[in-house]
Design a protein around this motif. Structure first.
Motif, PDB file in Angstrom:
ATOM      1  N   TRP A 135      25.656  99.510  66.772  1.00  0.00           N
ATOM      2  CA  TRP A 135      26.916  98.668  66.490  1.00  0.00           C
ATOM      3  C   TRP A 135      28.143  99.370  66.370  1.00  0.00           C
ATOM      4  N   LEU A 136      28.994  98.606  66.348  1.00  0.00           N
ATOM      5  CA  LEU A 136      30.364  98.898  66.159  1.00  0.00           C
ATOM      6  C   LEU A 136      31.224  98.107  65.274  1.00  0.00           C
ATOM      7  N   ARG A 137      31.724  98.369  64.250  1.00  0.00           N
ATOM      8  CA  ARG A 137      32.753  97.669  63.235  1.00  0.00           C
ATOM      9  C   ARG A 137      34.062  98.248  63.449  1.00  0.00           C
ATOM     10  N   VAL A 138      34.893  96.862  63.711  1.00  0.00           N
ATOM     11  CA  VAL A 138      36.246  97.112  64.091  1.00  0.00           C
ATOM     12  C   VAL A 138      37.224  96.447  63.041  1.00  0.00           C
ATOM     13  N   ARG A 139      38.007  97.478  62.417  1.00  0.00           N
ATOM     14  CA  ARG A 139      38.699  97.016  61.498  1.00  0.00           C
ATOM     15  C   ARG A 139      40.278  97.342  61.780  1.00  0.00           C
ATOM     16  N   LEU A 140      41.028  96.307  61.610  1.00  0.00           N
ATOM     17  CA  LEU A 140      42.606  96.448  61.964  1.00  0.00           C
ATOM     18  C   LEU A 140      43.385  96.497  60.925  1.00  0.00           C
ATOM     19  N   GLU A 141      44.442  97.281  61.071  1.00  0.00           N
ATOM     20  CA  GLU A 141      45.633  97.493  59.971  1.00  0.00           C
ATOM     21  C   GLU A 141      46.949  97.408  60.937  1.00  0.00           C
ATOM     22  N   GLN A 142      47.966  96.828  60.035  1.00  0.00           N
ATOM     23  CA  GLN A 142      48.990  96.746  60.650  1.00  0.00           C
ATOM     24  C   GLN A 142      50.204  96.944  59.528  1.00  0.00           C
ATOM     25  N   ASP A 143      51.379  97.279  59.656  1.00  0.00           N
ATOM     26  CA  ASP A 143      52.630  97.456  58.961  1.00  0.00           C
ATOM     27  C   ASP A 143      53.347  96.172  58.803  1.00  0.00           C
ATOM     28  N   ASN A 144      52.874  95.209  58.181  1.00  0.00           N
ATOM     29  CA  ASN A 144      53.839  94.067  57.828  1.00  0.00           C
ATOM     30  C   ASN A 144      52.845  93.408  56.772  1.00  0.00           C
TER      31      ASN A 144
END
Length: 174
Positions: free
Chosen positions: A85-94
């Protein structure tokens, strides 16, 4: 059911009902969706919301069911299939730090899986703002393609499985 007194009006109905969970077994089964009940899923309840998350961090999704007038029930998914499995979490500066509205696509040779980062999935519940991909035993993902909420695209190589991959994006235009 919504009405506690429903058996008085419709004797065939009950206020508390048995929850239903179905497994999408794909094209290899005679019926695509198979009933996956048993255990705590056999007990009638007055459920109002269901949310899923990987509570133990082991790659499988667990379900929390809230009830009217009773404690929530955590249905743990403790399968030992050995699937990757692979869990993808996104983060951004806004202000949209979790990138809600983004699309995450996992490219695996000829196969592609896609999920939206959209934590609002149902009535009175919210799911984790991440994409969780089941890979079985045969798939070797090459890259993750992210379409961010502003429609820009970024590509990221997959460097390991059975883990969370965090993709960070700084301020747009830098």
């Amino acid at each position: 059911h919504l009405e506690q007194e429903i058996p008085v009006v419709q004797p065939s109905q009950a206020y508390e009902q048995v929850p239903q969970l179905f497994w999408n077994c794909g094209d290899s089964c005679p019926r695509r969706f198979l009933y996956a009940g048993g255990g705590d899923l056999e007990r009638p309840l007055a459920g109002r919301a269901a949310a899923y998350a990987d509570i133990e961090g082991d790659g499988d999704l667990d379900i929390l069911v809230t009830q009217v007038g009773a404690a929530p029930i955590l249905l743990r998914n403790d399968q030992k299939t050995g699937h990757r499995w692979l869990r993808v979490r996104l983060e951004q500066d806004n202000p949209n730090r979790a990138a809600i509205g983004a699309t995450v696509r996992l490219e695996t040779g000829d196969i592609s899986q896609e999920q939206s980062i959209m934590p609002s999935r149902g009535y009175q519940s919210q799911v984790m703002p991440a994409a969780v991909f089941g890979l079985g035993t045969d798939l070797e993902p090459a890259e993750v393609v992210v379409t961010w909420p502003d429609d820009t695209e970024s590509r990221h190589p997959v460097t390991g499985l059975n883990r969370e991959m965090i993709i960070r994006r700084g301020p747009v235009g830098q």
